[in-house]
Design a protein around this motif. Structure first.
Motif, mmCIF file in Angstrom:
data_model
loop_
_atom_site.group_PDB
_atom_site.id
_atom_site.type_symbol
_atom_site.label_atom_id
_atom_site.label_comp_id
_atom_site.label_asym_id
_atom_site.label_seq_id
_atom_site.Cartn_x
_atom_site.Cartn_y
_atom_site.Cartn_z
ATOM 1 N N GLN A 4 0.808 -1.223 0.000
ATOM 2 C CA GLN A 4 0.000 0.000 0.000
ATOM 3 C C GLN A 4 0.840 1.271 0.000
ATOM 4 O OE1 GLN A 4 -0.199 -2.514 2.176
ATOM 5 N NE2 GLN A 4 -2.312 -3.219 2.430
ATOM 6 N N ILE A 5 2.068 1.194 0.503
ATOM 7 C CA ILE A 5 2.897 2.388 0.660
ATOM 8 C C ILE A 5 3.596 2.701 -0.658
ATOM 9 C CG2 ILE A 5 4.954 3.285 1.838
ATOM 10 C CD1 ILE A 5 3.958 1.634 4.313
ATOM 11 N N LYS A 6 3.534 3.975 -1.059
ATOM 12 C CA LYS A 6 4.012 4.364 -2.386
ATOM 13 C C LYS A 6 5.250 5.249 -2.371
ATOM 14 C CE LYS A 6 0.718 2.046 -4.177
ATOM 15 N NZ LYS A 6 1.061 0.714 -4.775
ATOM 16 N N GLY A 7 5.810 5.518 -1.200
ATOM 17 C CA GLY A 7 6.961 6.407 -1.109
ATOM 18 C C GLY A 7 6.706 7.459 -0.056
ATOM 19 N N LEU A 8 7.425 8.572 -0.131
ATOM 20 C CA LEU A 8 7.264 9.628 0.860
ATOM 21 C C LEU A 8 5.997 10.436 0.611
ATOM 22 C CD1 LEU A 8 10.909 11.022 1.180
ATOM 23 C CD2 LEU A 8 9.731 9.368 2.657
ATOM 24 N N VAL A 224 0.026 6.670 1.502
ATOM 25 C CA VAL A 224 -0.913 5.647 1.046
ATOM 26 C C VAL A 224 -2.061 6.373 0.341
ATOM 27 C CG1 VAL A 224 -0.354 3.899 2.755
ATOM 28 C CG2 VAL A 224 -2.091 5.622 3.287
ATOM 29 N N GLU A 225 -2.751 5.666 -0.524
ATOM 30 C CA GLU A 225 -3.754 6.311 -1.366
ATOM 31 C C GLU A 225 -4.929 6.864 -0.577
ATOM 32 O OE1 GLU A 225 -6.665 5.144 -5.156
ATOM 33 O OE2 GLU A 225 -5.141 3.743 -4.442
ATOM 34 N N ASN A 226 -5.428 6.083 0.385
ATOM 35 C CA ASN A 226 -6.654 6.486 1.066
ATOM 36 C C ASN A 226 -6.741 5.859 2.459
ATOM 37 O OD1 ASN A 226 -7.529 3.763 0.653
ATOM 38 N ND2 ASN A 226 -8.228 4.328 -1.402
ATOM 39 N N ARG A 227 -7.840 6.125 3.142
ATOM 40 C CA ARG A 227 -8.005 5.652 4.517
ATOM 41 C C ARG A 227 -8.123 4.130 4.582
ATOM 42 N NH1 ARG A 227 -12.436 9.061 7.658
ATOM 43 N NH2 ARG A 227 -11.319 8.129 9.424
ATOM 44 N N GLU A 228 -8.725 3.532 3.583
ATOM 45 C CA GLU A 228 -8.839 2.074 3.562
ATOM 46 C C GLU A 228 -7.453 1.426 3.547
ATOM 47 O OE1 GLU A 228 -10.678 -1.518 0.758
ATOM 48 O OE2 GLU A 228 -10.950 0.586 0.198
ATOM 49 N N LYS A 229 -6.576 1.920 2.685
ATOM 50 C CA LYS A 229 -5.215 1.387 2.619
ATOM 51 C C LYS A 229 -4.466 1.659 3.919
ATOM 52 C CE LYS A 229 -5.634 0.118 -1.713
ATOM 53 N NZ LYS A 229 -5.721 -1.336 -2.074
ATOM 54 N N GLN A 230 -4.711 2.817 4.508
ATOM 55 C CA GLN A 230 -4.053 3.169 5.763
ATOM 56 C C GLN A 230 -4.433 2.191 6.877
ATOM 57 O OE1 GLN A 230 -5.459 6.663 8.039
ATOM 58 N NE2 GLN A 230 -3.387 7.478 7.716
ATOM 59 N N LEU A 231 -5.715 1.841 6.962
ATOM 60 C CA LEU A 231 -6.171 0.902 7.990
ATOM 61 C C LEU A 231 -5.564 -0.480 7.772
ATOM 62 C CD1 LEU A 231 -9.910 1.951 8.371
ATOM 63 C CD2 LEU A 231 -8.044 2.307 10.020
ATOM 64 N N GLU A 232 -5.373 -0.851 6.517
ATOM 65 C CA GLU A 232 -4.723 -2.134 6.236
ATOM 66 C C GLU A 232 -3.286 -2.123 6.748
ATOM 67 O OE1 GLU A 232 -7.264 -2.921 2.086
ATOM 68 O OE2 GLU A 232 -5.098 -2.559 2.023
ATOM 69 N N VAL A 233 -2.589 -1.024 6.515
ATOM 70 C CA VAL A 233 -1.208 -0.893 6.991
ATOM 71 C C VAL A 233 -1.179 -0.891 8.521
ATOM 72 C CG1 VAL A 233 0.804 0.628 7.076
ATOM 73 C CG2 VAL A 233 -0.419 0.292 4.924
#
Length: 310
Positions: A4-8, A224-233
């Motif tokens: 999910q992480i795309k860089g800085l 991360v792109e959005n809150r959904e991806k953030q919760l996964e992380v």
């Protein structure tokens, strides 16, 4: 391994003078101030954001200017150098410009086959410019620097560590892969990430621990792109044993934080909703914007905060 992480996303540091900080980033470096707000936890202190036209994730340097804050002491357990991308062949321009601006610590070098110019910020902050051949990001050019030379955004950040082992494993879990090793530095990259997808790990076993102050990086944020991806992380990190904060609304992104084995504070920030949620794109960073919980303090803050626009 996470994907999910795309860089800085951004890098947040501390300073001791808001006006000097603002002038350095908007005039010397030619970045756009995309937001003028206050520290959520200490509203008598600005939170200033600098980047490209829209404050695109991967371009944004942010600061907490604490008046008369003592300088930090460099060491391990911190981000040592924040590195910006500039066009190929532009370092001569930047050397002349920074010299004329009285910037200190100028030093040319070549690392991992890339030409770079190291320099210091007003508080001794560690910065570098790296020539990148095909960085297609659109620069902010209203700061007086042409597109042939203007900063595109972040290239990378270097973490100073006594031992890279555990932090390196964490970054690999976060989706980074080892790209190269040279002279005690391990270079990691996110395959398919954004244009700020490089992290360097500098192993310094004989260097003391850093002490934070003006010129120190407070935390480094990953996108991360959005809150959904953030919760996964967040779930994956907690399942691995990390103590991660709940999701915090920072108005322009949502954030979670955790401390790494090497001592560096990491943040995972969403690309949404962006800095134009409360200002038109044409006027980003002009007005003082306050978080909801601090809006009742506006009269006090407007009289207390240092004037930085004249």
């Amino acid at each position: 391994m996470l994907n999910q992480i795309k860089g800085l996303h951004h890098v947040t540091s501390m300073a001791d003078d808001a006006r000097e900080n603002n002038l350095f980033f908007t005039r010397s470096l030619g970045l756009r101030r995309v937001k003028k707000t206050v520290n959520f936890d200490s509203p008598d202190v600005y939170h200033l954001y600098y980047g490209d036209e829209a404050g695109t994730p991967g371009t944004v340097m942010t600061y907490f200017p604490f008046p008369n804050m003592p300088r930090g002491r460099a060491g391990t357990g911190e981000v040592g150098t924040t590195v910006f991308s500039v066009p190929e062949g532009s370092l001569g321009f930047w050397r002349d410009r920074l010299t004329a601006s009285g910037v200190s610590g100028l030093k040319d070098e070549e690392t991992f086959g890339e030409k770079r110019l190291n320099f210091a910020g007003p508080d001794g902050d560690g910065f570098a410019l790296v020539e990148v051949k095909d960085d297609q990001r659109t620069p902010w050019t209203e700061g007086g620097i042409s597109a042939d030379h203007a900063i595109r955004g972040f290239h990378s950040a270097a973490l100073r560590l006594r031992d890279e082992g555990a932090t390196g494993e964490l970054l690999k879990f976060m989706g980074y892969e080892e790209l190269d090793r040279k002279d005690g530095v391990t270079r990691l990259i996110v395959p398919g990430g954004n244009d700020a997808r490089v992290i360097d790990l500098e192993t310094m076993p004989n260097i003391g621990r850093a002490s934070q102050g003006a010129g120190s990086v407070h935390h480094i944020a990953f996108a991360v792109e959005n809150r959904e991806k953030q919760l996964e992380v967040r779930k994956a990190l907690m399942d691995t044993g990390y103590q991660v904060t709940p999701v915090i609304d920072r108005d322009y992104f949502w954030a979670i934080y955790f401390r790494t084995p090497g001592g560096v504070l990491f943040e995972i920030a969403t690309n949404e909703p962006g800095f134009d949620r409360d200002e038109d794109l044409a006027h980003l960073g002009e007005a003082l914007k306050l978080p909801q919980q601090h809006k009742h303090l506006r009269p006090i803050l407007e009289s207390h905060l240092q004037k930085i626009d004249d």
